[in-house]
Design an enzyme around this catalytic site. Sequence first.
Site, PDB file in Angstrom:
ATOM      1  N   HIS A 238     -48.814   3.777  75.177  1.00 16.23           N
ATOM      2  CA  HIS A 238     -47.591   3.093  74.753  1.00 16.23           C
ATOM      3  C   HIS A 238     -47.707   1.557  74.900  1.00 16.23           C
ATOM      4  O   HIS A 238     -47.589   0.823  73.940  1.00 16.23           O
ATOM      5  CB  HIS A 238     -46.393   3.548  75.610  1.00 16.23           C
ATOM      6  CG  HIS A 238     -46.065   5.007  75.538  1.00 16.23           C
ATOM      7  ND1 HIS A 238     -45.554   5.628  74.407  1.00 16.23           N
ATOM      8  CD2 HIS A 238     -46.144   5.972  76.476  1.00 16.23           C
ATOM      9  CE1 HIS A 238     -45.333   6.908  74.661  1.00 16.23           C
ATOM     10  NE2 HIS A 238     -45.681   7.153  75.907  1.00 16.23           N
ATOM     11  N   ASP A 239     -47.913   1.104  76.127  1.00 11.98           N
ATOM     12  CA  ASP A 239     -47.886  -0.343  76.388  1.00 11.98           C
ATOM     13  C   ASP A 239     -49.113  -1.070  75.827  1.00 11.98           C
ATOM     14  O   ASP A 239     -48.957  -2.179  75.268  1.00 11.98           O
ATOM     15  CB  ASP A 239     -47.747  -0.600  77.891  1.00 11.98           C
ATOM     16  CG  ASP A 239     -46.383  -0.141  78.417  1.00 11.98           C
ATOM     17  OD1 ASP A 239     -46.251   0.029  79.636  1.00 11.98           O
ATOM     18  OD2 ASP A 239     -45.461   0.062  77.599  1.00 11.98           O
TER      19      ASP A 239
END
Length: 309
Positions: A238-239
């Site tokens: 995600h990040d």
Amino acid sequence: MKCFPVIIDCDPGVDDAAALLLAKQMPELDIRAVTTVAGNVGVDQTTVNALRIRAASGAAYPIFAGADKPLFRERIDASAFHGEDGLGGVAYPVPKEEIPAEKAWDAIYRIAKECNGELVLIAIGPLTNIGIALAKYKELPQLVKKAVIMGGAAVGGNVTPCAEFNIYADPHAADMLFCSGIPVYMCGLDVTMKAFVTPEELDEIGALGSSQAKLFREVFQMGQKKYLEWGMKGVALHDPLALYYAVDDSIFETHHVGIRVETKGALTLGKTVTDLYSDKQMEHNAYIVMDVNREVFLQKVMELMKKYD
Ligand code: RIB
Ligand code: CA
């Protein structure tokens, strides 16, 4: 691409940690600060983890601690996924360094002024620090070039059927950002769930041999088990995806849309209400990233991690 000033606002967090390891190796990023917020775990722990990753990566950016709870709602965390320590239980020494007393939201404003409108905010945790900075400094929107966030989703959620964790953890702060006038590029679950890394690919990264590459692999081991139990092919980056998007958006599909955040609904709290298709009801105040070339993204991750020796 020329180097540009960024602040990375985060809640390390295993995927935040991976993003910070990658960020150190991206010459395009002039990391002016890393700011921490309560999210995956409490802010004291996310701050300790930011110190740990800074030490592990050999970086030297200043770290400023931020909010210990959301603006209005009760605090939630994601320790069930990230571990009580927030880094998947990896044993990593806690550096002795102190952090400055300046709070994250004050540092964001001060650095934004120093950067004369060129600052890019990369926010990969709940948006509480940015919400406080917006409330305290009304001229902040004129000083921030854009915000690239990991959060939200046009469809679905990972904490409720409607809401993704970073937005759900502080929906009011998120809506303040979307209403601020700052151009927001939302890397939500629509795209980040496509950016999974398989166990074999994680092992390949670990086999690069540096302590940082091994750490990158290690932090995901706990979370990977859960993703595989859920029938996914691997854990979502995600990040790291949001961080990479801030530097190179060429491998992504981006749409100019309207986005607001539900701050009241019992079942829909934290939903990023996204006007992708109706085109009639909402001002187009933001951008949503809907697709990525996963293979190319993973190659870029590998190239960056190879830079550690
Ligand atoms: O929903 C995923 C997001 O929530 C990521 O930023 C992860 O670190 C957690 O904060
Ligand atoms: Ca995060």
